[in-house]
Scaffold this active site. Structure first.
Site, mmCIF file in Angstrom:
data_model
loop_
_atom_site.group_PDB
_atom_site.id
_atom_site.type_symbol
_atom_site.label_atom_id
_atom_site.label_comp_id
_atom_site.label_asym_id
_atom_site.label_seq_id
_atom_site.Cartn_x
_atom_site.Cartn_y
_atom_site.Cartn_z
ATOM 1 N N LYS A 128 24.253 -2.455 -68.575
ATOM 2 C CA LYS A 128 23.718 -1.583 -67.510
ATOM 3 C C LYS A 128 22.742 -0.617 -68.165
ATOM 4 O O LYS A 128 22.858 -0.332 -69.362
ATOM 5 C CB LYS A 128 24.853 -0.804 -66.844
ATOM 6 C CG LYS A 128 24.516 -0.261 -65.482
ATOM 7 C CD LYS A 128 24.642 -1.309 -64.399
ATOM 8 C CE LYS A 128 24.113 -0.807 -63.066
ATOM 9 N NZ LYS A 128 24.446 -1.731 -61.969
ATOM 10 N N ASP A 168 19.156 -1.552 -59.322
ATOM 11 C CA ASP A 168 20.369 -0.860 -58.863
ATOM 12 C C ASP A 168 19.845 0.324 -58.051
ATOM 13 O O ASP A 168 18.701 0.272 -57.555
ATOM 14 C CB ASP A 168 21.239 -0.422 -60.059
ATOM 15 C CG ASP A 168 22.617 0.097 -59.641
ATOM 16 O OD1 ASP A 168 23.464 -0.714 -59.264
ATOM 17 O OD2 ASP A 168 22.845 1.325 -59.668
HETATM 18 P P1 NDP Z 1 19.860 1.988 -53.125
HETATM 19 O O1 NDP Z 1 19.170 2.968 -53.986
HETATM 20 O O2 NDP Z 1 19.066 0.894 -52.490
HETATM 21 O O3 NDP Z 1 20.652 2.742 -51.954
HETATM 22 C C1 NDP Z 1 21.613 3.714 -52.173
HETATM 23 C C2 NDP Z 1 21.918 4.319 -50.816
HETATM 24 O O4 NDP Z 1 23.074 5.152 -50.886
HETATM 25 C C3 NDP Z 1 20.796 5.182 -50.265
HETATM 26 O O5 NDP Z 1 20.731 4.984 -48.877
HETATM 27 C C4 NDP Z 1 21.265 6.604 -50.594
HETATM 28 O O6 NDP Z 1 20.725 7.590 -49.745
HETATM 29 C C5 NDP Z 1 22.736 6.437 -50.319
HETATM 30 N N1 NDP Z 1 23.598 7.454 -50.920
HETATM 31 C C6 NDP Z 1 23.601 7.941 -52.171
HETATM 32 N N2 NDP Z 1 24.612 8.808 -52.341
HETATM 33 C C7 NDP Z 1 25.262 8.853 -51.144
HETATM 34 C C8 NDP Z 1 26.410 9.523 -50.668
HETATM 35 N N3 NDP Z 1 27.091 10.350 -51.460
HETATM 36 N N4 NDP Z 1 26.805 9.292 -49.407
HETATM 37 C C9 NDP Z 1 26.129 8.459 -48.595
HETATM 38 N N5 NDP Z 1 25.032 7.791 -48.987
HETATM 39 C C10 NDP Z 1 24.612 7.988 -50.241
HETATM 40 O O7 NDP Z 1 21.048 1.377 -54.012
HETATM 41 P P2 NDP Z 1 21.827 0.004 -53.820
HETATM 42 O O8 NDP Z 1 22.029 -0.270 -52.389
HETATM 43 O O9 NDP Z 1 21.169 -1.011 -54.674
HETATM 44 O O10 NDP Z 1 23.221 0.341 -54.532
HETATM 45 C C11 NDP Z 1 24.287 0.967 -53.828
HETATM 46 C C12 NDP Z 1 25.578 0.773 -54.607
HETATM 47 O O11 NDP Z 1 25.831 -0.629 -54.779
HETATM 48 C C13 NDP Z 1 25.600 1.345 -56.024
HETATM 49 O O12 NDP Z 1 26.907 1.749 -56.342
HETATM 50 C C14 NDP Z 1 25.224 0.141 -56.888
HETATM 51 O O13 NDP Z 1 25.654 0.278 -58.222
HETATM 52 C C15 NDP Z 1 25.996 -0.947 -56.151
HETATM 53 N N6 NDP Z 1 25.546 -2.305 -56.384
HETATM 54 C C16 NDP Z 1 24.254 -2.668 -56.151
HETATM 55 C C17 NDP Z 1 23.858 -3.983 -56.338
HETATM 56 C C18 NDP Z 1 22.496 -4.449 -55.978
HETATM 57 O O14 NDP Z 1 22.270 -5.681 -56.024
HETATM 58 N N7 NDP Z 1 21.583 -3.602 -55.595
HETATM 59 C C19 NDP Z 1 24.802 -4.990 -56.886
HETATM 60 C C20 NDP Z 1 26.170 -4.520 -56.998
HETATM 61 C C21 NDP Z 1 26.498 -3.208 -56.791
HETATM 62 P P3 NDP Z 1 19.384 8.412 -50.115
HETATM 63 O O15 NDP Z 1 18.289 7.630 -49.475
HETATM 64 O O16 NDP Z 1 19.631 9.730 -49.517
HETATM 65 O O17 NDP Z 1 19.286 8.449 -51.613
#
Ligand code: NDP
Length: 449
Positions: A128, A168
């Site tokens: 990572k 991520d």
């Molecule tokens: P993104 O950056 O695309 O999206 C993250 C989202 O979460 C945004 O909408 C952000 O809002 C929101 N967010 C952040 N903190 C909070 C909170 N405390 N409460 C509510 N919403 C929040 O990231 P991903 O979708 O790629 O990743 C999300 C999760 O999934 C992470 O834990 C990542 O490690 C995991 N993951 C991702 C993978 C992937 O393929 N992308 C694979 C496996 C796991 P804002 O716009 O305000 O920042």
């Protein structure tokens, strides 16, 4: 609470060595606790120091990233790449750009990734990386300059056969494009060194949707096996509105559910009639705005500026898809009290240890992220295969493989949890099943690292 002396010694040693790495210690404790029955059955694990080795990254790289903003001002961020474990394949895992990134966060994610990648059945080790850079509010040119500076150091540590990063939080197609362009320039080669690429230069159809869709395929199998039901007609809440959340919501809708709430880091929206996902995509993916904008088009929907309260919304299925420790004990209790039947994690470690305890002591079917969100990295593995073969598969081919992989992961995790506990504790099932393969590979390869 760890009982086995060997496991306790290993945990105490990292606690002493890395007292400030709270996320890493949390992830390590959760895994170590569940490995006790395996350690007790197999004395060679202690003799060969497998646990001491599995909690220590093979390599942790930290570097300076200097970049220039649109006004000519110089900024400095810290870059990381944690190459955690390469026992079963080249390091594989995403890059996160977010102000909360530090060594502990990157180590916890790399550690989790090792077990997750093992569960996919594909030959990928765990890694990572990322930076404390905040992409929010930055122009495209600033993002590009940051990515180029980041890759100028990272490129010497990665390669298609050594370490293959992906996206991520904060790293999507745009960032992967800039990172790839700089890698190609520096390494003078066109290889599949990153996944999550755009389709125009070696990306895989289905990768964008993979984590969210995969989460729903896993949940579907879990609902059928443990609850004899399906998504059809269920009320679903999805936290976050990024890559994972949007496509989890999309697949849940396709499977007949109504998604009634979604969030971002500022708050959550609740729409009794079902969320309009096209609008969410427009607000979050295209305009990069706040989710609050949703209520301008749907004034009957509600907005609450405390995102952690999303768990108080009544639902049948909850899919935490935002970030680590977003779902605490109170949130878990609300879900139980409101009659939720399943919680499946799209994010990495979104539930606190206390929340997990609540789920395991309830009737909720609970899927830990390292199993249920493995669809993203699994499809990255498929992207690597296509790059090596110089071929590209159709969306349907990739989606079918993804579905098979997620169902296999569920079966493996469920079978393992039946072997070592009551069949309901999928946390133990996922940790043990992920561990077993890595452990065997480490034994076979000797003790050189
Ligand atoms: P993104 O950056 O695309 O999206 C993250 C989202 O979460 C945004 O909408 C952000 O809002 C929101 N967010 C952040 N903190 C909070 C909170 N405390 N409460 C509510 N919403 C929040 O990231 P991903 O979708 O790629 O990743 C999300 C999760 O999934 C992470 O834990 C990542 O490690 C995991 N993951 C991702 C993978 C992937 O393929 N992308 C694979 C496996 C796991 P804002 O716009 O305000 O920042």
């Amino acid at each position: 609470m760890i009982k086995n002396n060997y496991v306790k010694t290993v945990y105490n040693s990292i606690e002493k060595k890395y007292p400030y790495e709270k996320e890493f210690l949390q992830a390590a404790l959760e895994v170590l606790e569940t490995l006790e029955p395996v350690v007790e059955k197999d004395s060679s694990i202690e003799k060969l120091g497998i646990l001491e080795r599995i909690v220590e990254p093979e390599r942790m790289i930290t570097f300076r990233v200097s970049w220039v903003d649109d006004n000519g001002k110089v900024h400095v961020n810290t870059g990381y790449r944690c190459q955690f474990n390469s026992a079963i394949g080249p390091y594989k895992g995403g890059l996160r750009f977010h102000p909360t990134v530090n060594a502990s966060v990157i180590k916890f994610l790399g550690f989790e990734q090792t077990f997750k990648n093992s569960l996919t059945g594909l030959p990928m080790g765990g890694g990572k990386g990322g930076s404390d850079f905040d992409p929010k509010g930055k122009s495209d040119m600033e993002i590009m300059r940051f990515c180029q500076s980041f890759m100028t150091e990272l490129y010497r540590h990665i390669g298609q056969f050594t370490d293959v990063p992906a996206g991520d939080i904060g790293v999507g197609k745009r960032e992967v494009g800039y990172l790839y362009g700089q890698y190609k320039r520096l390494a003078n080669e066109f290889t599949g060194v990153l996944t999550g690429k755009a389709l125009e230069f070696g990306g895989s159809l289905g990768r964008t949707e993979a984590t969210g869709y995969g989460l729903c395929y896993f949940t579907q199998k879990m609902l059928k096996t443990l609850k004899n039901t399906s998504f059809d007609g269920k009320r679903v809440i999805v936290s976050g509105s990024g890559n994972v959340a949007v496509y989890a919501a999309e697949k849940a809708q396709q499977l007949g559910a109504t998604v009634v709430a979604m969030s971002d880091s500022s708050g959550y929206i609740y729409d009794e009639n079902g969320i309009d996902l096209d609008l969410i995509k427009e607000i979050k993916e295209i305009k990069r705005e706040r989710i609050k904008e949703y209520i301008e088009k749907y004034p009957k929907a509600e907005y609450n500026d405390d995102c952690s309260k999303i768990w108080t919304v009544k639902c049948d299925i909850a899919l935490p898809c935002a970030t680590q420790n977003e779902l605490d004990e109170n949130g878990a209790k609300s879900l139980v009290e409101n009659g939720c039947i399943a919680v499946a994690e799209g994010a990495n470690m979104p539930s606190t240890p206390q929340a997990i305890e609540v789920f395991l002591n309830s009737d909720i079917a609970y899927a830990p992220g390292k199993a249920s969100n493995a669809g993203g990295v699994a499809t990255s593995g498929l992207e690597m295969s296509q790059n090596s073969l110089r071929l590209s598969w159709t969306f349907e081919e990739v989606d079918k493989k993804l579905k098979d992989i997620m169902e296999n992961i569920f079966d493996t995790v469920y079978r393992t949890s039946q072997k070592y506990s009551d069949g309901k504790n999928l946390v133990a099932g996922a940790n043990i099943a992920g561990f077993e393969k890595v452990c065997e590979a480490m034994k076979i390869q000797g003790i050189a690292y």
